[in-house]
Every structure is written in C-alpha cells, then in structure tokens.
Design an enzyme around this catalytic site. Structure first.
Site, PDB file in Angstrom:
ATOM      1  N   GLU A 193     -14.119 -25.751 -52.104  1.00  0.00           N
ATOM      2  CA  GLU A 193     -14.841 -25.047 -51.028  1.00  0.00           C
ATOM      3  C   GLU A 193     -16.301 -24.974 -51.444  1.00  0.00           C
ATOM      4  O   GLU A 193     -16.607 -24.602 -52.571  1.00  0.00           O
ATOM      5  CB  GLU A 193     -14.263 -23.627 -50.862  1.00  0.00           C
ATOM      6  CG  GLU A 193     -15.077 -22.757 -49.921  1.00  0.00           C
ATOM      7  CD  GLU A 193     -14.515 -21.337 -49.730  1.00  0.00           C
ATOM      8  OE1 GLU A 193     -13.322 -21.106 -49.980  1.00  0.00           O
ATOM      9  OE2 GLU A 193     -15.310 -20.456 -49.345  1.00  0.00           O
TER      10      GLU A 193
ATOM     11  N   GLU B  80     -24.016 -17.924 -46.748  1.00  0.00           N
ATOM     12  CA  GLU B  80     -23.072 -16.801 -46.710  1.00  0.00           C
ATOM     13  C   GLU B  80     -23.741 -15.523 -47.189  1.00  0.00           C
ATOM     14  O   GLU B  80     -24.549 -15.539 -48.118  1.00  0.00           O
ATOM     15  CB  GLU B  80     -21.852 -17.092 -47.600  1.00  0.00           C
ATOM     16  CG  GLU B  80     -20.727 -16.087 -47.368  1.00  0.00           C
ATOM     17  CD  GLU B  80     -19.493 -16.354 -48.209  1.00  0.00           C
ATOM     18  OE1 GLU B  80     -19.587 -17.121 -49.180  1.00  0.00           O
ATOM     19  OE2 GLU B  80     -18.456 -15.758 -47.900  1.00  0.00           O
TER      20      GLU B  80
HETATM   21  C1  LIG Z   1     -15.609 -17.148 -43.282  1.00  0.00           C
HETATM   22  O1  LIG Z   1     -16.259 -17.894 -44.237  1.00  0.00           O
HETATM   23  C2  LIG Z   1     -16.113 -17.525 -45.580  1.00  0.00           C
HETATM   24  C3  LIG Z   1     -16.853 -18.558 -46.353  1.00  0.00           C
HETATM   25  O2  LIG Z   1     -17.082 -18.169 -47.583  1.00  0.00           O
HETATM   26  C4  LIG Z   1     -14.661 -17.473 -45.990  1.00  0.00           C
HETATM   27  O3  LIG Z   1     -14.545 -17.002 -47.312  1.00  0.00           O
HETATM   28  C5  LIG Z   1     -13.927 -16.580 -45.064  1.00  0.00           C
HETATM   29  O4  LIG Z   1     -12.554 -16.666 -45.346  1.00  0.00           O
HETATM   30  C6  LIG Z   1     -14.159 -16.964 -43.631  1.00  0.00           C
HETATM   31  N1  LIG Z   1     -13.625 -15.941 -42.839  1.00  0.00           N
HETATM   32  C7  LIG Z   1     -13.012 -16.210 -41.747  1.00  0.00           C
HETATM   33  C8  LIG Z   1     -12.523 -15.045 -41.074  1.00  0.00           C
HETATM   34  O5  LIG Z   1     -12.870 -17.311 -41.272  1.00  0.00           O
END
Ligand SMILES: *[C@@H]1O[C@H](CO)[C@@H](O)[C@H](O)[C@H]1NC(C)=O
Ligand SMILES: *[C@@H]1O[C@H](CO)[C@@H](O)[C@H](O)[C@H]1NC(C)=O
Ligand SMILES: *[C@@H]1O[C@H](CO)[C@@H](O)[C@H](O)[C@H]1NC(C)=O
Ligand SMILES: *[C@@H]1O[C@H](CO)[C@@H](O)[C@H](O)[C@H]1NC(C)=O
Ligand SMILES: *[C@@H]1O[C@H](CO)[C@@H](O)[C@H](O)[C@H]1NC(C)=O
Length: 320
Positions: A135, A140
């Site tokens: 990932e 972020e």
């Molecule tokens: C949104 O993006 C972050 C990226 O770091 C991830 O960790 C997270 O699980 C994501 N959340 C959702 C709700 O998709």
C-alpha cells in the site's frame, strides 16, 4: 509532438551519459466525466470504522455528491443531512480505478481536498490481497492537521533506512510491516504546511506525483504556486512522455534496500480516492487535534461543517 521528440532526444543523451532513465509514456488520463468510466464506486463498509456510508454511483450523482464537467471531477461528503444515531453514517464517496498498475508514475492535479474536523481523506494505492500486495499512501491526514503524510504499508519484512535518504520530507517511522505498531507503516511528513488541508486549499492546491519502480518509491509534492514544478507535470494537457529524472529531490524517498525487497512487497495496485469521517485515526485524534466534543456526535449533528469536505480533481494521469 515536437515537445515529445525533444524530450526523447534529451533522454537519449542521458542514456549515452550512463544516467538511469526515468522516462514514461502516458497510459491513462482521468479527467472530468472520464472518472465515471474508469473508476468504480465502492459501497463497502469502511474498514477503518469511520462514521461514513459509502454510496453507489447513481445515488452519488443524484445527490450531487459527485459532479463532473469536462475538466473537473468533484466528490464530497453530504453537507446537508442531520443524522440520527441509528443512521449508518454520513454519505460519502470512495472510488477505485478499474485498472491495476505495477511500475508506473501517477500524477494527481488537485484544486481542493476535503477539509474540516473529522475528515480523513486519502489518495492512495493498494491491491486485492492487503497488505501482501503493498500500500502506498500518497496523500493522507486527519482533522485538518498539516503537513501531509506519505506512507508505505507492507507484509512483514520491509524496513526503510533511518537516514541517508535524498528527500525533503521528515522521516516519521521506518517499519513498513502492517502488523507492527498498529499498522503505522513507514512514513514521511512533507516539509511544508501547504501540502495538506486548509493551507493546501487556500493556495489553490497543487500536484502530487508518485513513481514506483523496483529500485525505489518516490513521492513529490508541488504547491500550485511553486515555480519548480516541472513542465511535464504542470500543463493541463498531459505531456505524452515524462522524465522523472528531471523532477529533482522528491518529498519522500523509499529506497529498495537489504531490509526491503520492493519487488516482492508490491504487486498490482489500484488507485483509490476516499473520504472517511472519524474512524481509527481521525476519531482517536479528534480532541487532540483541537476538534470539539465527540467525533461521531459532531458528524451526526453538524452537516454544515462538511461544506468544504470535498475533492476537486483537475486530473489523475498515469504513465507507464
Ligand atoms: C481510506 O484511505 C486510507 C489510506 O490510508 C485507508 O487506510 C483507509 O482504510 C481508507 N478508508 C476507507 C474508509 O476507505
Ligand atoms: C444505489 O443506492 C441507492 C440508495 O441506497 C439505492 O436505492 C439503489 O438501489 C442503489 N442502486 C444500485 C444500482 O445499486
Ligand atoms: C453540484 O455540485 C457542483 C460542484 O460543486 C455545483 O457547481 C453545482 O451547482 C451543484 N448542483 C446542484 C444542483 O446543487
Ligand atoms: C549514512 O551513510 C554513512 C556513510 O555511508 C554511514 O556511515 C551511516 O551509517 C549511514 N546512516 C544511516 C542511518 O544509514
Ligand atoms: C532490492 O533489494 C533486494 C534486497 O533486499 C535485492 O535482492 C534486489 O536485487 C534489489 N532490487 C533492485 C531492483 O535493486
């Protein structure tokens, strides 16, 4: 054409000089209405326990939670509905590219990113077998706290060096293993506050680019008014080829090294753009970050606090 020929001949000069080549060709240009054809709306439950309800494409369009024109794609959290405790969460949007990428460069041209207490926006990449496919978090943060974090999350056995990295950002953590440290990953903070949230937005946004090879993963950030932004990044009409070797020092640099074989930790990944509210990170830091009361209650009772909780994307370009 002339531009591409001159870049190409410059690149050939570099080859002759023995320099490594950061040359890529445009493979996907996501802009405006095109996002509806190339990205899937994911109506999954938020894996990070946020106070959101991810909606499907037709519902998002009908509620104007996504909006497209020829040069704009907007996606937002619902800024109007008062929620009750029993509602599933505030409506929001999470999109994922249909296409997967291995070694490539992605360039995000962003005019505005979601802001506000409780917001946890992200632009990132991952694969279907998390964390074994790797990932890469390119953008972020939570609760408007600047600067931006750029982070890798991997299977066990990937650590980044604690120093000697040619990057302008600040090393935060070095263990990329998602099973360590509550999945903090190995992260780098951008050096300037205009890289995230309200300060990024007040400045007209900017560009984020990520280059993934088996030798390194690099992330660059250029603010909208940054004079050093390379011309093959800046122009709205995408350059047919780019040369990352001319882009200068990255904001974050994750080198392949004896403690991390990038090729075995990163597989095919898709691009994801999401906006969650509260949840594991934004929720736990809510008060510490200066936001009032309880995060879930705040989200339920203050729809107008989410008027600026939107992405305005000028384009997402991919080069391979
Ligand atoms: C949104 O993006 C972050 C990226 O770091 C991830 O960790 C997270 O699980 C994501 N959340 C959702 C709700 O998709
Ligand atoms: C999209 O979501 C809306 C609201 O939840 C629902 O009524 C509709 O059936 C869904 N459409 C599809 C195609 O799933
Ligand atoms: C939908 O959103 C766009 C972008 O924010 C805005 O320009 C437009 O006025 C909105 N349309 C409606 C019907 O609210
Ligand atoms: C950085 O490089 C120097 C010289 O090669 C070396 O002595 C030092 O141990 C390195 N530091 C780290 C943190 O890798
Ligand atoms: C990356 O590092 C590993 C050691 O962890 C090494 O075996 C591999 O050859 C390196 N890959 C590249 C592309 O340099």
């Amino acid at each position: 054409m002339l531009l591409s020929l001159s870049l190409l001949s410059f690149a050939l000069t570099l080859v002759r000089a023995g320099a490594p080549i950061g040359l890529y060709q445009l493979s996907d240009y996501h802009v405006g209405y095109e996002f509806y054809n190339t990205f899937e709306f994911q109506t999954i439950a938020d894996p990070t326990h946020g106070r959101v309800n991810y909606v499907n494409e037709s519902y998002a369009i009908s509620q104007n939670l996504t909006y497209a024109s020829w040069d704009t794609f907007i996606m937002r959290a619902d800024p109007t509905t008062l929620l009750s405790v029993s509602d599933p969460g505030r409506d929001s949007v999470r999109i994922q590219s249909y296409k997967s990428y291995t070694t490539h460069v992605v360039i995000f041209d962003i005019r505005h990113m979601p802001q506000g207490c409780a917001t946890w926006p992200a632009a990132w990449e991952t694969g279907s077998n998390w964390p074994y496919d790797g990932e890469v978090d390119i953008i972020e943060g939570v609760n408007d706290v600047s600067p931006n974090s750029m982070t890798l999350h991997t299977a066990p056995g990937c650590t980044m060096p604690t120093g000697n990295r040619t990057e302008s950002g600040i090393i935060v953590t070095t263990d990329c293993n998602a099973f360590d440290n509550y999945n903090a990953g190995c992260g780098v903070s951008a050096p300037t506050t205009n890289s995230y949230g309200p300060t990024f937005n007040a400045n007209g946004g900017g560009w984020y680019a990520m280059e993934r090879t088996n030798s390194y993963i690099k992330v660059w950030f250029w603010a909208r008014n940054d004079r050093t932004v390379p011309s093959d990044v800046r122009f709205a009409i995408p350059s047919p080829i780019i040369n990352t070797n001319l882009w200068g020092t990255p904001t974050a640099y994750f080198p392949n090294n004896t403690d991390c074989d990038l090729a075995s930790h990163f597989n095919e990944n898709k691009i994801i753009i999401n906006l969650t509210l509260c949840g594991d990170w934004a929720g736990s830091m809510f008060n510490q970050d200066g936001c009032p009361g309880d995060c879930v209650t705040y989200v339920n009772e203050n729809p107008a606090a989410f008027i600026n909780a939107y992405w305005d994307l000028a384009s997402v370009r991919v080069y391979e």
